[in-house]
Design a protein around this motif. Sequence first.
Motif, PDB file in Angstrom:
ATOM      1  N   GLU A 280       9.445 -26.301  35.591  1.00  0.00           N
ATOM      2  CA  GLU A 280       9.560 -26.091  34.148  1.00  0.00           C
ATOM      3  C   GLU A 280      10.686 -25.120  33.830  1.00  0.00           C
ATOM      4  O   GLU A 280      11.457 -25.336  32.876  1.00  0.00           O
ATOM      5  N   ARG A 283      13.911 -27.044  34.065  1.00  0.00           N
ATOM      6  CA  ARG A 283      14.116 -27.933  32.912  1.00  0.00           C
ATOM      7  C   ARG A 283      14.515 -27.144  31.668  1.00  0.00           C
ATOM      8  O   ARG A 283      15.323 -27.621  30.849  1.00  0.00           O
ATOM      9  N   ARG A 284      13.974 -25.950  31.515  1.00  0.00           N
ATOM     10  CA  ARG A 284      14.370 -25.133  30.356  1.00  0.00           C
ATOM     11  C   ARG A 284      15.826 -24.702  30.461  1.00  0.00           C
ATOM     12  O   ARG A 284      16.528 -24.624  29.446  1.00  0.00           O
ATOM     13  N   ALA A 287      17.870 -27.748  29.430  1.00  0.00           N
ATOM     14  CA  ALA A 287      17.865 -27.929  27.969  1.00  0.00           C
ATOM     15  C   ALA A 287      18.808 -26.938  27.303  1.00  0.00           C
ATOM     16  O   ALA A 287      19.547 -27.293  26.367  1.00  0.00           O
ATOM     17  N   ALA A 381      17.362 -18.724  29.606  1.00  0.00           N
ATOM     18  CA  ALA A 381      16.180 -19.490  29.185  1.00  0.00           C
ATOM     19  C   ALA A 381      15.149 -19.559  30.303  1.00  0.00           C
ATOM     20  O   ALA A 381      13.939 -19.423  30.069  1.00  0.00           O
ATOM     21  N   ALA A 382      15.614 -19.779  31.522  1.00  0.00           N
ATOM     22  CA  ALA A 382      14.700 -19.815  32.661  1.00  0.00           C
ATOM     23  C   ALA A 382      14.095 -18.441  32.893  1.00  0.00           C
ATOM     24  O   ALA A 382      12.885 -18.325  33.180  1.00  0.00           O
ATOM     25  N   PHE A 385      11.330 -17.719  30.412  1.00  0.00           N
ATOM     26  CA  PHE A 385      10.092 -18.449  30.747  1.00  0.00           C
ATOM     27  C   PHE A 385       9.383 -17.822  31.928  1.00  0.00           C
ATOM     28  O   PHE A 385       8.171 -17.599  31.899  1.00  0.00           O
TER      29      PHE A 385
END
Length: 390
Positions: A280, A283-284, A287, A381-382, A385
Amino acid sequence: MTQFVSGRHFLHTPGPTNLPERVQRAMDRNAINHRGPEFGALGREVIQKLRPVFGTDGIIGIFPASGTGAWEAALVNTLREGDRVLISRTGQFSHLWEQMATRFGLDVMALETDWRRGADPLAIGKVLEDDREHRIKAVFVVHSETSTSCMSDVGAVREAMDRAKHPALLMVDAISSLGCCDYRHDAWKVDVTIAGSQKGLMVPPGLSFTAISEKAMAAARAGGSRRSYWDWEPLATANKTGFFPYTPAINLLWALREALDIMAEEGLPAVYARHARYAEATRRAVAAWGLELQCLDPHAYGPGVTAIRVPDGHSADRLRAVILEQFNMSLGNGLGRVEDKVFRIGHMGDLGVLSLMGALTGVEMGLRAAGIPHKAGGVQAALAFLSQAG
């Protein structure tokens, strides 16, 4: 003379994967007599420790081979020339399995996909419902398609087969899913599950595995094709005695025992949650970069690898070459239909959060160095998260 590069190499291919130091040390010893009692105990021990990973109480065979060997064993033990099989073309590895089946003279029915999603259980069920004469002898499914990072729902495929009341064998390639996510050979009524050592199991290449249902073993005993090395029958005996019908890869079995101990210490649910979390986070980052995932179905995202498309007119292979040369990191290449169109970040096996962040940093720097259009901020972003996900 090769130029020295300081710092450790970042290996982020979806297999082979990084080896824990304990696994490396476990191999660093002399061989033992593979007909002696010490080896018999080792053989029985690794089979028992594999059971919760496969989710089976049945036979687990181990071959000194790559996963391709386990594929071949599955075909020759259960099928004969002219038998019809059904496979979904979800990526390069389903394509290779189909090619092998064709070489053995099997009658292959293929369900086409765009390589951007998993197998369609409803489509499989419809074909089986229409096969009233039960000519289809086996259904092939790749659980995690390494080339596209798309997963197939094996449980849903089994449900579709049961609704159709079809007797075909269910065969699953779990090479890049086993050890990365929950797998249930018995509960999903899978007949043959194949896997390899070099991915989620954190062992060097060289071992292949086959979990075999009673139904599949009965089919092998009743017929199949001519075989010798790949014969399953001695594997049933090996499950009881721990001894192999051929010279085993002794040092790799020591490595496997250590890797399974490591996974048990972390706890399989925690191992699977870690893979899901890292996937996840990756994927972030994708994106935020404004790039496109190869997998279009959020329900089919793979836990151990993420395949990322580069914009049209740009080369994924050149990007990988730049990253390797400038930042000493290996990424997976695109295969078959997506050659030079995607690059793949492997995030499976022995991987910590800082290693993942280093890999994503290398990709973001590589995108800039290679002139690939993207937005900044993927690493951040990763990071955001992973920080809040604990």
